[in-house]
Enzyme design. Structure first.
Site, PDB file in Angstrom:
ATOM      1  N   HIS A 369      -7.874 -43.930  35.734  1.00  0.00           N
ATOM      2  CA  HIS A 369      -6.884 -42.698  35.656  1.00  0.00           C
ATOM      3  C   HIS A 369      -7.690 -41.310  35.803  1.00  0.00           C
ATOM      4  CE1 HIS A 369      -2.997 -44.555  35.962  1.00  0.00           C
ATOM      5  NE2 HIS A 369      -3.445 -45.789  35.248  1.00  0.00           N
ATOM      6  N   LYS A 560       4.977 -30.445  33.452  1.00  0.00           N
ATOM      7  CA  LYS A 560       3.912 -31.489  33.285  1.00  0.00           C
ATOM      8  C   LYS A 560       3.144 -31.312  31.820  1.00  0.00           C
ATOM      9  CE  LYS A 560       1.832 -29.977  37.326  1.00  0.00           C
ATOM     10  NZ  LYS A 560       1.413 -31.298  37.979  1.00  0.00           N
ATOM     11  N   ARG A 561       2.413 -32.025  31.432  1.00  0.00           N
ATOM     12  CA  ARG A 561       1.869 -31.733  29.944  1.00  0.00           C
ATOM     13  C   ARG A 561       1.008 -30.385  30.267  1.00  0.00           C
ATOM     14  NH1 ARG A 561       2.016 -35.874  25.787  1.00  0.00           N
ATOM     15  NH2 ARG A 561       0.445 -34.220  24.846  1.00  0.00           N
ATOM     16  N   LYS A 566      -4.624 -28.398  34.312  1.00  0.00           N
ATOM     17  CA  LYS A 566      -3.501 -28.180  35.228  1.00  0.00           C
ATOM     18  C   LYS A 566      -3.004 -26.585  35.423  1.00  0.00           C
ATOM     19  CE  LYS A 566      -1.381 -32.552  33.326  1.00  0.00           C
ATOM     20  NZ  LYS A 566      -0.889 -33.342  34.578  1.00  0.00           N
ATOM     21  N   THR A 668       2.107 -37.548  39.704  1.00  0.00           N
ATOM     22  CA  THR A 668       3.338 -38.089  39.987  1.00  0.00           C
ATOM     23  C   THR A 668       4.475 -37.223  40.311  1.00  0.00           C
ATOM     24  OG1 THR A 668       3.559 -38.948  37.823  1.00  0.00           O
ATOM     25  CG2 THR A 668       2.630 -40.504  39.497  1.00  0.00           C
ATOM     26  N   LYS A 672       7.676 -36.548  42.743  1.00  0.00           N
ATOM     27  CA  LYS A 672       9.177 -36.678  42.523  1.00  0.00           C
ATOM     28  C   LYS A 672       9.639 -35.214  43.130  1.00  0.00           C
ATOM     29  CE  LYS A 672       7.754 -38.618  38.271  1.00  0.00           C
ATOM     30  NZ  LYS A 672       7.523 -38.001  36.716  1.00  0.00           N
TER      31      LYS A 672
HETATM   32  C1  LIG Z   1       6.522 -37.499  36.317  1.00  0.00           C
HETATM   33  C2  LIG Z   1       6.234 -37.253  34.705  1.00  0.00           C
HETATM   34  C3  LIG Z   1       5.064 -36.839  34.403  1.00  0.00           C
HETATM   35  C4  LIG Z   1       3.874 -36.588  35.129  1.00  0.00           C
HETATM   36  O1  LIG Z   1       3.890 -35.197  35.876  1.00  0.00           O
HETATM   37  P1  LIG Z   1       2.576 -34.658  36.459  1.00  0.00           P
HETATM   38  O2  LIG Z   1       2.994 -33.528  37.135  1.00  0.00           O
HETATM   39  O3  LIG Z   1       2.109 -35.576  37.421  1.00  0.00           O
HETATM   40  O4  LIG Z   1       1.430 -34.333  35.647  1.00  0.00           O
HETATM   41  C5  LIG Z   1       5.129 -36.293  32.891  1.00  0.00           C
HETATM   42  N1  LIG Z   1       5.976 -36.337  32.330  1.00  0.00           N
HETATM   43  C6  LIG Z   1       7.141 -36.778  32.533  1.00  0.00           C
HETATM   44  C7  LIG Z   1       8.545 -36.808  31.866  1.00  0.00           C
HETATM   45  C8  LIG Z   1       7.269 -37.313  33.982  1.00  0.00           C
HETATM   46  O5  LIG Z   1       8.629 -37.439  34.309  1.00  0.00           O
END
Ligand SMILES: *Cc1c(COP(=O)(O)O)cnc(C)c1O
Length: 825
Positions: A369, A560-561, A566, A668, A672
């Site tokens: 990952h 995101k985190r 990022k 991911t 979404k």
């Molecule tokens: C999808 C998701 C992530 C991952 O987000 P990235 O933009 O891919 O880093 C992190 N936290 C939550 C709650 C999510 O639903």
């Protein structure tokens, strides 16, 4: 209220009608919750409905296990230290097809389903993307009718709750179990002993052979808690088994006998700390030993459980393990499993080494990952040998046999042998877990096309040259059940009407939307759905932050985190740039935009926490300044989690995916957003590359350096000061922040951030700044043409089929696990 179709009363444990559900809720309120009617709150209805729903899954669960045992179908075991499941009730109602029945049953009892759903404390047993991926994969495995077990840790405290005080992140403990967890069933009789520390010794077995055994210094008991995982529209119901640590009573007996009662109780307390808390990632050193123990603990319980199931099979022996189970390592966290399975097979089952090794490699697969060197797990040798002495011996043996193989394949290449050793030599000896996972697996995959390629020519290059056939790509996916149907009911209804209901299990059918991308009436409906979602999010933002947002504005979202790679700070630099432009030119006609952020920073990550403070400080100034707040607002929505993600992704017009090229393995969140009709502004990183390929370059806002350009720049010696000197806007923005414009004159608070950008900038924020700002100007221009924006938005959803986790899971099943569908009747 509807009766069941044939007029007879359905059983209250299994009936699917509103009437049967109503009776089930009433029963649970009376017998499981035990509250007098007058004292009932929505939270009691939540628990009663959850128990009623669990009952309905339980029969499917029993049937699924039985079918799988009867037919000898192979089972996938997904080993993951994190499962970020999110709220269960809504998803289970959806997958069981009883949402309407539940709504009606509650209405009859004077309750509102929406209010009842909001009572759920989500199990936040993960940090972010990796844990959420595991949860999406469980949903797809069940929906595709593949027998599967998720194995993980039942953390008593999941990821911390984030509050914002005076603009700073404050961490609060996550007490998700305070009101109990109606979804799990404790299985105290499913328990295993796990050793820790101690020493190894030689002995002669019955046949007079020299053997080695591990004499642990300490034993801990793992107890199983099972949560049913219901597939959508099918009977298949898999299971997530989470292990919880207990003291071993007999072990403490000596202390009891010698009268040291308190010592015994103390041991009990320390044993139970093993599964006490989820570690935030990016957290250096502290508590490392306990983390290794957590990993070993859940992996050992899981493997013992699997071998136990094998023992119970009439038609198979442990030699058939690879034919009956696929064990997938979700990152290196469970990779100690390679050594543990060898120990169980060689030491406890007395298989010879080669046979055991053949079984192990044929059974394990490893998903990588990350390429970030600081995130690749290694354990100091000293710590490792004190903690798992027998496993270290086994790893040495694996290593020595493996390195012989390397020598045989690449004669005379001792440098290669040194590079590939599972024992790292640089800066104190370490055990390299990614290498252990790679050597112990027949299949190794990355999580997006670009990432899998980079894996093969960076961190695992030597291993790729050794075994090219073991490497493949499995681009991540997300479940459209949760992230479209459940979180975007407006879009769900529109899709049902437009392309038919089949899209929910065959996401490629969304292609049917393309025909409507230029249909004015359809665009109107499309915009109405998005607008309603934005109003919903605006309401949440208002309650959480007091900031008022206008749903007609462009909603530009980065959730995101919080991490330097990022690049939330790149986003902020653009915001401050636009702010300065407005200040300097009050007549500027800017397309009004809401910049929305969310995400947690690891508690020990200094710069990430400053980035949050910067976002809130910039927002505090902009949001109340009448000369700019007609055009822009900045929001930091606290405590990003799966629950509020349901409201966030569907409300976005623009998805920020702006990591430094080469750093985000897949992402991911980007998927979404796309499914929900957001356009992406992004770099050629992770799955963005494939998102752009699918959506079409015209429907994606691309900016920034490529991986090759990033590497070239670093190689030639990157000097951010040159980019700052060459760009007056960037220079002005950095000065403004540094000189305390957003911090009431405080020049200290953001100095570390600005200094980092000026003199180091490891993630090339300054190098990508100009390209990003120019691209954001293109976004603003595109937003002015509403019809064309809708056209692009519709095409993004229409072309998001590839990013269903169903596609990803089908690939894993076909290429790696060899697990086929098994219909449960
Ligand atoms: C999808 C998701 C992530 C991952 O987000 P990235 O933009 O891919 O880093 C992190 N936290 C939550 C709650 C999510 O639903």
């Amino acid at each position: 209220m509807t009766e069941s179709t044939n007029g007879t009363r359905e059983p209250s444990r299994t009936g699917r009608s509103a009437e049967a559900l109503g009776r089930a809720i009433a029963d649970h309120l009376r017998y499981s919750i035990g509250r007098p009617a007058a004292a009932l709150q929505p939270t009691h209805y939540y628990r009663a409905l959850a128990l009623a729903v669990r009952d309905r899954m339980q029969d499917n669960r029993t049937a699924s296990t039985q079918t799988s045992l009867d037919l000898g179908n192979k089972v996938t075991c997904y080993l993951s230290a994190e499962f970020l499941m999110g709220p269960q009730l809504g998803a289970n109602l959806l997958n069981l097809g009883i949402e309407d029945a539940a709504r009606d049953a509650l209405a009859e009892l004077g309750q509102d389903l929406y209010e009842v759903l909001a009572c759920e404390e989500e199990p936040g047993l993960g940090n972010g993307g990796l844990g959420r991926l595991a949860a999406c994969y469980l949903d797809s495995l069940a929906t595709l009718e593949r027998p599967a077990i998720g194995y993980g840790i039942r953390y008593e405290f999941g990821i911390f709750d984030q509050e914002i005080h005076d603009g700073w992140q404050v961490e609060k403990t996550d007490n998700w179990l305070d009101n109990g967890n109606p979804w799990e069933i404790a299985k105290p009789d499913v328990n295993y002993l796990v050793g820790w520390s101690g020493h190894t010794e030689h002995y002669l077995d019955d046949a007079g052979r020299d053997r080695i055994r591990w004499v642990p210094g300490r034993l801990i008991k793992g107890v199983a808690y099972d949560t049913p995982i219901q597939g959508y529209g099918v009977k298949t119901c898999n299971v997530l088994t989470l292990w919880s640590a207990r003291a071993v009573k007999e072990f403490a007996l000596e202390a009891f006998n010698t009268g040291d009662y308190y010592k015994a109780v103390e041991d009990e307390v320390t044993s139970e700390t093993v599964t006490k808390v989820l570690y935030p990632n990016d957290e250096p050193e502290a508590g490392k030993r306990l983390r290794l123990l957590q990993q070993y603990f859940f992996v050992s319980c899981s493997l013992q459980h699997v071998l136990h199931i094998m023992d119970d099979l009439a038609d198979a022996s442990v030699h058939d393990l690879p034919e009956r189970f696929a064990l997938q390592l979700n990152d290196t966290h469970p990779s100690i499993g390679v050594a543990e399975l060898m120990r169980l097979l060689v030491d406890e089952r007395r298989l010879d080494w080669n046979t055991a090794w053949g079984i192990t490699v044929a059974t394990f697969g490893y998903t990588n990952h990350t390429l970030l060197p600081e995130a690749l797990e290694t354990w100091p040798l000293g710590l490792f040998s004190e903690s798992l002495p027998r496993h270290l011996e086994i790893i040495y043996e694996i290593n020595s046999r493996f390195l012989d193989e390397v020598r045989a394949k690449f004669p005379g290449d001792e440098d290669r042998v040194r590079r590939m050793s599972l024992i790292g030599e640089d800066g104190g000896k370490t055990v390299k877990m990614a290498y252990l996972a790679t050597v112990g697996s027949h299949a190794i995959n990355g999580v997006a096309a670009l990432h899998s390629e980079l894996l093969k020519d960076s961190v695992l290059k030597d291993f790729y040259e050794m075994w090219p056939e073991r490497f493949s790509n499995k681009t991540n996916g997300v479940t459209p059940r949760r992230f479209v149907a459940l979180s975007n009911p407006g879009l769900r209804a529109l899709l049902d009407r437009t392309v038919g209901e089949g899209w929910l299990t065959d996401l490629d059918r969304l292609r049917g939307l393309e025909a409507f991308a230029d249909d004015p009436a359809f665009r109107q409906e499309w915009r109405a759905v998005k607008r309603a979602n934005k109003a919903r999010l605006a309401e949440l933002v208002q309650t959480e932050t007091g900031i008022e947002l206008d749903p007609s504005w462009l909603f530009d979202i980065q959730v995101k985190r919080i991490h330097e790679y990022k690049r939330q700070h790149l986003n902020v630099l653009n915001i401050v740039t636009q702010y300065l432009r407005l200040k300097q030119n009050p007549d500027l006609q800017m397309a009004p935009r809401a910049f929305i952020f969310g995400g947690k920073a690891a508690p020990g990550y200094f710069l990430a926490k400053r980035i949050i403070k910067l976002i809130t400080a910039v927002g505090d100034m902009i949001n109340v300044d009448p000369s700019v707040n007609q055009f822009m607002k900045v929001v930091f929505l606290p405590n990003f989690n799966v629950q509020n993600a349901h409201l966030i992704y569907p409300a976005a017009n623009l998805s920020e995916q702006i990591s430094t090229a080469g750093k985000e393995a897949s992402g991911t969140g980007n998927m979404k957003f796309m499914m929900n009709g957001a356009l992406t502004i992004g770099t050629l990183d992770g799955a963005n590359v494939e998102i752009r390929e699918e959506a079409g370059a015209d429907n994606f806002f691309l900016f920034g350096l490529t991986v090759d350009e990033v590497e070239a720049l670093k190689r030639d010696g990157y000097r951010p000061a040159e980019y700052i000197a060459a760009n007056p806007e960037l220079a002005a923005v950095l000065d403004l922040i540094e000189h305390g414009h957003f911090s009431h004159g405080d020049t200290e608070v953001f100095r570390p951030l600005v200094h980092n950008l000026r003199y180091d900038d490891p993630f090339l924020v300054c190098a990508d700044y100009a390209s990003y700002v120019a691209c954001q100007d293109e976004v603003s221009a595109a937003w002015q043409d509403r019809d064309h924006w809708s056209h692009m938005s519709i095409l993004n959803t229409a072309r998001s089929g590839k990013f269903s986790s169903d596609r990803a899971i089908a690939e894993y099943c076909d290429d790696i696990w060899d697990v086929s569908a098994l219909t449960v009747h």
